[in-house]
Write an enzyme that holds these catalytic residues in place. Structure first.
Site, PDB file in Angstrom:
ATOM      1  N   ARG A 173       0.850  -1.198   0.000  1.00  0.00           N
ATOM      2  CA  ARG A 173       0.000   0.000   0.000  1.00  0.00           C
ATOM      3  C   ARG A 173       0.885   1.247   0.000  1.00  0.00           C
ATOM      4  O   ARG A 173       1.486   1.597   1.015  1.00  0.00           O
ATOM      5  CB  ARG A 173      -0.934   0.036   1.212  1.00  0.00           C
ATOM      6  CG  ARG A 173      -1.758   1.320   1.268  1.00  0.00           C
ATOM      7  CD  ARG A 173      -2.978   1.248   2.158  1.00  0.00           C
ATOM      8  NE  ARG A 173      -2.686   1.221   3.568  1.00  0.00           N
ATOM      9  CZ  ARG A 173      -3.581   1.491   4.532  1.00  0.00           C
ATOM     10  NH1 ARG A 173      -4.829   1.794   4.200  1.00  0.00           N
ATOM     11  NH2 ARG A 173      -3.249   1.410   5.800  1.00  0.00           N
ATOM     12  N   ASP A 458      -4.028   3.391  14.186  1.00  0.00           N
ATOM     13  CA  ASP A 458      -3.171   3.924  13.144  1.00  0.00           C
ATOM     14  C   ASP A 458      -3.629   5.337  12.821  1.00  0.00           C
ATOM     15  O   ASP A 458      -4.443   5.919  13.538  1.00  0.00           O
ATOM     16  CB  ASP A 458      -3.132   3.008  11.918  1.00  0.00           C
ATOM     17  CG  ASP A 458      -4.471   2.926  11.189  1.00  0.00           C
ATOM     18  OD1 ASP A 458      -5.406   3.678  11.527  1.00  0.00           O
ATOM     19  OD2 ASP A 458      -4.585   2.094  10.273  1.00  0.00           O
TER      20      ASP A 458
END
Length: 562
Positions: A173, A458
């Site tokens: 990613r 996150d």
């Protein structure tokens, strides 16, 4: 040539990052010339796309409500088109583990027993230069099965022996389109973080992956419009042509992380169709996007405490049901969201509760038609596999069997924020403050995935924490206090008081970054104007090459004084 700690410019490419172990095999002149090729070809369009995002947000603020685009009706109504067939290694994706690209996580992910690993340069990675370059070193070594890691205490991590070479399929990613990497300049301009992460990984590993019966596979994050998918598709074509690799070798799974993209799922698959692998329900960023895009539209778009915004809320059900329908209608994989629970073997009760929550979440996704899902910890892999096995049996996916013809695309359902049950509480505000500051402190120290209060946090969850506070203040919302029947208007002054109270309760250590973390969090949560992303100013102020140079004289003075 490019291993120096001083600034070097060759062929219009400037490298100004300090030296990172292993960078000589990554930051080669050939690789950087490839990045420069992509930058010169696509940077202008990237900026145009970011400008388009600003215009869409301005329209929403003026009262416009997103809907399915009329100009793409023919794409949605055409039943004949399909995405490319499932690629090698992407046929069986029931459990994928996710996490940052540090060396320890890389080894643990590859030993986890999951079918796939989402190697994350984005929300769970701090974009410090050593992480950006070191992550590419780790990917290079992992693909070639030459990775290990030894801690300072002497504990060694290495790949488990497997004669059948069944390590998880890697999906990288890259950073989102809004982020730049200012340690690498092309013709004096910082390169896109997206092109930096994608380009280095693809350049060094595409042919090696093909030789191992895999391919260069990616997750694409934070897309807001089908034109952004078109941009990525053109990037893929240009990259494959540059290395003389067949078009369609690259495959990408797009994270549905924004409310505007939720109205364009099929269009996004269509734009990427020869490179499309599926869509993923990026639930936390999706919630953040709803708050961000409708933050100034009044009480009807105000959500309760983040812990109360579950996947069973009507707007979240509409989002996931329509995602599965879009994917399976077009032959793509539908991948579920993150299980953020962290097992705790030292606390049997908490450990059992975490496993039960994950099993329940993954069983719901499997019954909804998803073909796989994410977990954040190796201990959760067998739990998720068990849940999907209960529904799928020996079938690798549900693309052909769960068409979700019972689902009708419904714009109003996607925006039914007011139907989310719950309330705003003082405890919820304090938790947002606590999590936001703790996460940013971890981020500033270089760790982008942090275990906080039993959950893996996150950047996406930190964004929810600070954006909820901003919206509650702006909307004049009231929060239930600890006093029975009492509610208090959420104001900047009250939140500032709670920030100081929460801050004094934190456990401090020498060298921590809590002071900086508090300042960054307050600036993003209490500012008059809403910053689009928390991590952008944090990067510019603390991690960029420019920021590092600002610190060098101060650091040198301090060292001399000592």
């Amino acid at each position: 040539m490019f291993a120096s700690t001083t600034e070097v410019t060759v062929n219009g490419i400037t490298l100004r990052g300090h030296q990172v172990p292993g960078q000589r095999k990554i930051l080669t002149l050939e690789a950087l010339e490839f990045l420069a090729h992509l930058h010169r070809k696509f940077e202008s369009r990237r900026r145009d796309l970011l400008a388009d995002r600003q215009e869409v947000k301005a329209k929403i603020s003026r009262g416009w409500t997103p809907d399915y685009p009329e100009e793409t009706r023919s794409i949605r109504e055409d039943d004949t088109w399909q995405v490319a067939p499932l690629a090698p290694g992407l046929n069986y994706r029931q459990v994928e583990i996710t996490g940052p690209v540090d060396r320890k996580m890389t080894v643990n992910a590859l030993n986890s027993g999951a079918m796939g690993w989402m190697a994350d340069f984005e929300d769970s990675s701090t974009p410090a230069w050593e992480n950006v370059v070191g992550g590419q070193v780790n990917m290079y070594d992992a693909i070639r099965r030459q990775i290990d890691f030894t801690t300072e205490a002497g504990k060694r991590y290495h790949l488990d022996p497997d004669p059948q070479d069944r390590i998880p399929t890697i999906n990288v990613r890259p950073r989102g389109l809004h982020l730049t990497e200012d340690h690498v300049l092309v013709d004096g301009e910082p390169i896109s973080g997206s092109l930096m992460d994608f380009g280095l990984y693809f350049f060094h590993n595409a042919k090696e992956l093909i030789s191992r019966s895999r391919g260069p596979y990616f997750y694409l994050s934070k897309l807001e419009h089908y034109r952004e998918a078109r941009w990525w598709n053109d990037v893929f074509c240009a990259a494959q042509d540059y290395l003389r690799i067949d078009r369609g070798t690259i495959r990408a799974t797009v994270l549905m992380e924004t409310i505007t993209a939720a109205f364009q799922m099929e269009e996004i698959l269509y734009e990427l169709r020869e490179h499309a692998a599926g869509l993923n329900a990026g639930r936390w960023d999706y919630i953040f996007s709803i708050i961000k895009m409708f933050r100034d539209r009044g009480p009807e778009f105000v959500l309760p405490d983040r812990a109360q915004v579950t996947m069973t809320a009507p707007m979240m059900r509409a989002y996931t049901d329509q995602l599965v329908r879009a994917c399976h209608r077009r032959g793509a994989s539908a991948i579920g969201g993150m299980a953020a629970q962290i097992p705790n073997r030292k606390d049997p009760k908490a450990h059992k509760a975490a496993l039960e929550k994950v099993h329940e979440d993954k069983l719901r996704e499997a019954n909804d038609g998803f073909d796989g899902s994410w977990v954040a910890h190796p201990d959760l892999v067998p739990i998720a596999m068990e849940a999907f096995g209960e529904v799928l049996g020996t079938c690798p996916h549900q693309i052909r069997t769960q068409k979700r013809t019972d689902v009708t695309p419904d714009a109003a359902a996607l925006l039914d924020v007011g139907a989310t049950e719950g309330e705003i509480t003082e405890a919820g505000i304090r938790l947002n403050i606590d999590v936001g500051i703790r996460y940013m402190e971890s981020w500033l120290r270089g760790t982008g995935a942090a275990a906080i209060h039993g959950l893996m946090e996150d950047a996406a969850t930190a964004e929810i924490s600070r954006s909820q506070i901003w919206q509650w203040i702006d909307a004049g919302a009231h929060a239930r206090t600890s006093e029975v029947g009492d509610a208090r208007k959420v104001t900047r002054a009250w939140v500032q008081e709670m920030v100081e109270e929460v801050f004094t309760e934190l456990s401090r250590t020498d060298g921590d970054r809590f002071d900086d973390a508090r300042d960054l969090f307050v600036a993003s949560a209490l500012a008059e104007q809403f910053p689009a992303f928390l991590t952008v100013p944090a990067y510019e102020q603390c991690l960029s090459a420019t920021a590092q140079r600002r610190e060098e004289p101060t650091r040198a003075f301090a060292e001399a004084a000592a």
